[in-house]
Design a protein around this motif. Structure first.
Motif, short mmCIF file in Angstrom:
data_model
loop_
_atom_site.label_atom_id
_atom_site.label_comp_id
_atom_site.label_asym_id
_atom_site.label_seq_id
_atom_site.Cartn_x
_atom_site.Cartn_y
_atom_site.Cartn_z
N PHE A 1 -13.54 -4.35 4.70
CA PHE A 1 -12.11 -5.08 4.47
C PHE A 1 -11.15 -3.74 4.26
O PHE A 1 -9.98 -3.91 4.33
N LEU A 2 -11.75 -3.25 3.07
CA LEU A 2 -10.90 -2.18 2.42
C LEU A 2 -10.44 -0.98 3.49
O LEU A 2 -9.52 -0.41 3.66
N MET B 1 -5.48 0.84 -8.24
CA MET B 1 -6.72 1.28 -7.29
C MET B 1 -6.58 2.73 -6.77
O MET B 1 -6.48 3.03 -5.62
N GLY B 2 -6.56 3.44 -7.89
CA GLY B 2 -6.51 4.91 -7.50
C GLY B 2 -5.23 5.42 -6.85
O GLY B 2 -5.24 6.58 -6.30
N GLY B 3 -4.18 4.85 -7.11
CA GLY B 3 -2.79 5.11 -6.40
C GLY B 3 -2.76 4.55 -4.97
O GLY B 3 -1.60 4.84 -4.58
N MET B 4 -3.52 3.90 -4.45
CA MET B 4 -3.41 3.28 -3.17
C MET B 4 -2.74 1.98 -3.09
O MET B 4 -1.95 1.73 -1.98
N ILE B 5 -2.38 1.52 -4.21
CA ILE B 5 -1.62 0.17 -4.12
C ILE B 5 -0.33 0.35 -5.17
O ILE B 5 -0.78 1.00 -6.24
N THR C 1 -9.41 8.54 0.61
CA THR C 1 -9.48 7.93 -0.86
C THR C 1 -10.24 6.52 -0.68
O THR C 1 -10.56 6.36 -1.65
N ALA C 2 -9.88 5.72 0.48
CA ALA C 2 -10.60 4.41 0.37
C ALA C 2 -12.05 4.54 0.39
O ALA C 2 -12.62 3.94 -0.31
N ARG C 3 -12.49 5.62 1.28
CA ARG C 3 -13.87 5.90 0.87
C ARG C 3 -14.40 6.32 -0.40
O ARG C 3 -15.50 5.84 -0.74
N PHE C 4 -13.77 7.12 -0.79
CA PHE C 4 -14.02 7.65 -2.28
C PHE C 4 -14.08 6.31 -3.35
O PHE C 4 -15.07 6.34 -4.15
N PHE C 5 -12.92 5.66 -3.26
CA PHE C 5 -12.75 4.40 -4.07
C PHE C 5 -14.13 3.52 -3.90
O PHE C 5 -14.59 2.91 -4.97
N ALA C 6 -14.39 3.35 -2.53
CA ALA C 6 -15.56 2.10 -2.20
C ALA C 6 -16.69 2.86 -2.79
O ALA C 6 -17.64 2.02 -3.22
N ARG C 7 -17.15 4.05 -2.86
CA ARG C 7 -18.06 4.63 -3.10
C ARG C 7 -18.23 4.59 -4.66
O ARG C 7 -19.21 4.18 -5.13
N SER C 8 -17.15 4.84 -5.45
CA SER C 8 -16.93 5.01 -6.75
C SER C 8 -17.35 3.53 -7.32
O SER C 8 -17.69 3.35 -8.54
N ASN C 9 -16.76 2.38 -6.55
CA ASN C 9 -17.15 1.01 -6.93
C ASN C 9 -18.29 0.43 -6.43
O ASN C 9 -18.48 -0.77 -6.47
N ASN C 10 -19.06 1.09 -5.68
CA ASN C 10 -20.32 0.50 -5.03
C ASN C 10 -20.07 -0.50 -3.91
O ASN C 10 -20.79 -1.57 -4.12
N PHE C 11 -19.07 -0.46 -3.04
CA PHE C 11 -18.71 -1.41 -2.24
C PHE C 11 -19.57 -1.32 -1.13
O PHE C 11 -20.31 -0.30 -0.66
N PRO D 1 0.96 -1.32 0.05
CA PRO D 1 0.05 -0.15 -0.15
C PRO D 1 0.89 1.24 0.11
O PRO D 1 2.00 1.13 0.68
N THR D 2 0.29 2.29 -0.66
CA THR D 2 1.16 3.64 -0.92
C THR D 2 0.60 4.67 0.07
O THR D 2 -0.51 4.30 0.95
N GLU D 3 1.29 5.64 0.31
CA GLU D 3 0.91 6.83 1.20
C GLU D 3 -0.39 7.40 0.79
O GLU D 3 -1.17 8.20 1.35
#
Length: 221
Positions: free
Chosen positions: A176-177, A211-215, A159-169, A151-153
């Motif tokens: 888990f994210l 993953m939007g720069g998270m990984i 960013t995790a919440r934005f990614f989750a919302r964008s992908n309908n998690f 994982p990156t900084e």
């Protein structure tokens, strides 16, 4: 966060504490996590018959996936409980995968044994990543690939919440994210580059961000 998501987060946190092998088995089965790992290893162009070592394999689902593609795979982890879980997961299958436990600082394999040596979310948590990378390089064949994922900084709660919302998690996928975001030590690209420079003979081929720069994925040789 909705009450149901809070409940999933609490459940996942308790599971991680009380039964780590089951927690990581559940994590590796979450669709976004599974796809992230498969996208990574698919980019390495592992061919049928290639010898692959996964260092820090956990419950082994990525090693099993590579074996399903025809590779000859060893999954290696320091946790005997993880290795037991991985072995049980592989039992119904009919392909070449072996799971072994031991110390990644001293891999029990001869020099230049594997075409590909990989490690997910391990280099960022160990106290001596240089020593482990040296061992991984030692058992990699000339011209082979050594690749690790961290994982990156850029992985923050925002960013995790934005990614989750964008992908309908929802539910466990979301929980888990967020747990990974909260607990995982992060590395910058510069830290990864400096780490690789400390290992004599290890050459960085490329760094990819997913993953939007998270990984971050570092492919070396």
């Amino acid at each position: 966060m909705a009450i149901s998501e809070t409940a999933f987060l609490l459940y996942a946190e308790l599971l991680r504490y009380w039964n780590a092998p089951r927690f990581f088995l559940r994590l590796q089965r979450v669709a976004w996590y599974r796809q992230m790992l498969r996208t990574w290893v698919n980019s390495l162009h592992v061919r049928p018959g290639d010898a692959v070592l996964e260092v820090g394999c956990g419950p082994g689902l990525l090693s099993i996936y590579l074996a399903q593609q025809g590779a000859s795979v060893i999954g290696f982890d320091r946790s005997a409980a993880m290795i037991l879980t991985a072995t049980q997961a592989a039992m119904p299958m009919n392909f070449s995968v072996i799971f072994e436990s031991g110390d990644a600082h001293s891999l029990p394999y001869a020099d230049a044994t594997f075409s590909h040596v990989i490690s997910s979310s391990l280099i960022n948590i160990v106290t001596s990543p240089v020593d482990i990378l040296r061992e991984m390089l030692r058992v990699t064949r000339p011209g082979g690939t050594l690749s690790f994922l961290v994982p990156t900084e850029g992985m923050t709660l925002k960013t995790a919440r934005f990614f989750a919302r964008s992908n309908n998690f929802r539910g466990s996928a979301y929980a888990f994210l967020l747990l990974w975001t909260i607990h995982a030590p992060k590395m910058t690209q510069q830290q990864v580059k400096e780490l690789i420079r400390e290992v004599d003979g290890l050459q960085l081929r490329q760094i990819n961000c997913n993953m939007g720069g998270m990984i971050l994925v570092a492919d070396c040789a």
